[in-house]
Design a protein around this motif. Structure first.
Motif, short mmCIF file in Angstrom:
data_model
loop_
_atom_site.label_atom_id
_atom_site.label_comp_id
_atom_site.label_asym_id
_atom_site.label_seq_id
_atom_site.Cartn_x
_atom_site.Cartn_y
_atom_site.Cartn_z
N GLY A 85 0.74 -1.18 0.03
CA GLY A 85 -0.05 0.07 -0.14
C GLY A 85 0.92 1.31 0.02
N GLU A 86 0.48 2.22 0.77
CA GLU A 86 1.14 3.61 1.01
C GLU A 86 2.50 3.33 1.42
N ARG A 87 2.77 2.23 2.14
CA ARG A 87 4.12 2.37 2.76
C ARG A 87 5.19 2.48 1.82
N LEU A 88 5.31 1.81 0.36
CA LEU A 88 6.35 2.10 -0.53
C LEU A 88 6.63 3.51 -1.01
N ALA A 89 5.47 4.08 -1.13
CA ALA A 89 5.52 5.51 -1.61
C ALA A 89 5.83 6.54 -0.47
N GLU A 90 5.43 6.11 0.87
CA GLU A 90 6.08 7.17 1.87
C GLU A 90 7.43 7.10 2.08
N TYR A 91 8.29 5.79 1.51
CA TYR A 91 9.72 5.77 1.56
C TYR A 91 10.21 6.19 0.18
N GLY A 92 9.34 6.76 -0.55
CA GLY A 92 9.83 7.18 -2.01
C GLY A 92 10.35 6.22 -3.00
N TYR A 93 9.74 5.06 -2.78
CA TYR A 93 9.85 3.62 -3.92
C TYR A 93 8.90 3.88 -4.82
N GLU A 94 9.23 3.85 -6.00
CA GLU A 94 8.19 4.13 -7.23
C GLU A 94 7.48 3.03 -7.68
N PRO A 95 6.27 3.15 -7.67
CA PRO A 95 5.57 1.77 -8.03
C PRO A 95 5.76 1.43 -9.68
N SER A 96 5.20 0.23 -9.83
CA SER A 96 5.80 -0.39 -11.32
C SER A 96 4.90 -0.11 -12.33
N GLY A 97 3.38 0.47 -11.80
CA GLY A 97 2.55 0.78 -12.89
C GLY A 97 1.83 -0.76 -13.44
N LEU A 98 2.08 -1.69 -12.78
CA LEU A 98 1.47 -2.92 -13.52
C LEU A 98 -0.14 -3.03 -12.78
N PRO A 99 -0.88 -3.85 -13.48
CA PRO A 99 -2.28 -3.93 -13.04
C PRO A 99 -2.30 -4.46 -11.89
N LYS A 100 -3.54 -4.27 -10.95
CA LYS A 100 -3.63 -4.71 -9.73
C LYS A 100 -3.78 -6.33 -9.64
N PRO A 101 -3.33 -6.87 -8.61
CA PRO A 101 -3.43 -8.51 -8.59
C PRO A 101 -4.92 -8.97 -8.52
N SER A 102 -4.80 -10.30 -9.02
CA SER A 102 -6.24 -11.03 -9.06
C SER A 102 -6.79 -11.19 -7.64
#
Length: 339
Positions: free
Chosen positions: A274-291
Motif C-alpha cells: 500500500g502507501e508504505r512504499l510511496a512514503e519511503y520514496g519507492y516508485e510503483p511499477s505501474g502494473l495492473p492490480k493483482p487478481s
C-alpha cells in the motif's frame, strides 16, 4: 554533525529490519567504528529470554552457573563465533547481578572489550518483533531500523536456502517490519529510535553513517564506509548469501526486483504494501492490480500470522507474570574510551 560521545558510553545498540534489507552490511559498518562492537549475529538473546522461567531464580548461584554454561557451551547460541574464552565469560556471568539482562549484557560487553571498545549491542533482523523484550532487558537501548524497498527484500528472501515459506509470507514480513518500526518510533522518539534506508546508505555511505553517528552520540569515522575488511574476518564463508559484504559498497542490487520477480508477485507486493512504499520514496511499477484470488490468499496468510502473533503475546504475558527475577540489565557503565 555529532554533539560528541554519549554520556552513557555503553548504551546498547540493536540493529533490525526485514531480512535481506542489508542489516549485515550495516552491522559491519558499525563494527568498523573505533568505539562500537556489534557481532555478526548471536542466537542467545531471544532464546534465553523465552526460556527465562526455566532457568529458575537467578539469585541462586547454581542457576546463574547453569545459564552461563548454556550461553557459552550450547552450539545453538553461536557463542563460539564471538572469539571469547567460555570459562572466563561464564565466571563473569556468575559474578554479575542476578538478572537475565545482566547475564546477556556480560557477553556483549566482553565481545566489545575484546576489541577495546565501550559500546556494544547486537544485530538480528527479527528484533523488530521483539523490541519489547529487548527494552525490558535494556531500557536505555538505541534501535536502528534499516529499511529497503520491500520488493527487493522479498525477491531476495525467496532465493535464500534458509527461507522455507512462500511469497505471501515474505510480503507479510516486510509489511510487519515497517509497521512494528512505526509503533516503536512513536513510543521511543528520536533519542532511541532511528531509521535509515538501504538505498541511501549504499549510494552515499559517508553521509548516511555520519547522520547515524549523530543519533548514537558518536563521532563519524571514515573506516565505517569500508566494512569489507571486517567482513572477511567475521562473516562465515559458509554464508554465501553474505558474500557481497566482503566487497566494496555498491548500488548494484538496488531495484533488482524488476528482474527477479514475476509480474503477479510485483502486483501483489505493491497492493499489500500500500502507501508504505510511496512514503519511503519507492516508485510503483505501474502494473495492473493483482487478481482477487491472489488478494484473498494473501489476506488468509496475513490473518493467520496475526493470530499466531496474538497467541505469542498471550504466552509472553503469562511468562512475565511468572518470571522469577527482574530481567533488567544492571551492569555498571563501562569506563569512557580515551583513545
Amino acid at each position: 554533525m555529532s554533539s560528541g560521545p554519549d554520556p552513557r558510553p555503553d548504551r546498547p545498540i540493536f540493529v533490525f529490519g526485514c531480512p535481506r534489507s542489508g542489516t549485515t552490511l550495516l552491522q559491519l559498518m558499525l563494527h568498523s567504528h573505533p568505539r562500537v562492537a556489534i557481532p555478526v549475529e548471536t542466537k542467545f538473546l531471544l532464546p534465553a529470554y523465552t526460556a527465562r522461567c526455566e532457568f529458575g531464580d537467578l539469585e541462586v548461584r547454581e542457576n546463574r552457573r547453569a545459564l552461563a554454561d548454556w550461553i557459552t557451551g550450547d552450539r545453538t547460541t553461536k557463542f563460539h563465533a564471538l572469539g571469547l574464552d567460555a570459562a572466563e565469560v561464564a565466571d563473569e556471568i556468575v559474578a554479575a547481578p542476578p538478572t537475565l539482562g545482566s547475564a546477556l549484557g556480560v557477553v556483549l560487553r566482553a565481545y566489545a572489550r575484546r576489541f577495546g571498545k565501550p559500546r556494544w549491542g547486537d544485530k538480528r533482523p527479527s528484533y523488530f518483533r521483539h523490541a519489547d523484550a529487548l527494552l525490558r532487558m535494556f531500557p536505555d537501548a538505541q534501535f536502528v531500523h534499516l529499511i529497503r524497498d520491500g520488493r527487493d527484500c522479498v525477491a531476495s528472501l525467496q532465493e535464500m536456502p534458509w527461507y522455507g515459506q512462500d511469497f505471501h509470507h515474505a510480503v507479510c514480513v516486510w509489511r510487519e517490519a515497517i509497521d512494528h518500526g512505526r509503533r516503536l518510533s512513536a513510543r521511543l522518539g528520536s533519542d532511541a529510535y532511528y531509521e535509515l534506508q538501504y538505498e541511501r546508505l549504499v549510494a552515499d555511505p559517508a553521509d548516511e553513517l555520519a547522520r547515524l553517528c549523530g543519533f548514537l552520540g558518536e563521532e563519524f569515522d571514515p573506516a565505517m564506509t569500508h566494512p569489507g575488511g571486517v567482513a572477511k574476518e567475521t562473516v562465515s564463508p559458509r554464508k554465501k548469501w553474505h558474500g557481497r559484504t566482503k566487497d566494496a559498497v555498491t548500488t548494484s542490487r538496488v531495484g533488482a526486483w524488476a528482474q527477479r520477480l514475476d509480474s503477479w508477485q510485483i502486483s501483489l507486493a505493491e497492493a499489500a504494501f500500500g502507501e508504505r512504499l510511496a512514503e519511503y520514496g519507492y516508485e510503483p511499477s505501474g502494473l495492473p492490480k493483482p487478481s482477487t484470488s491472489q488478494l484473498t490468499r494473501f489476506a488468509k496468510v496475513s490473518a493467520h500470522r496475526r493470530m499466531a502473533q496474538r497467541k505469542a503475546a498471550l504466552r509472553e504475558r503469562w511468562k512475565q507474570h511468572h518470571e522469577p527475577n527482574p530481567v533488567e540489565c544492571l551492569l555498571t557503565p563501562a569506563p569512557a574510551h580515551t583513545s
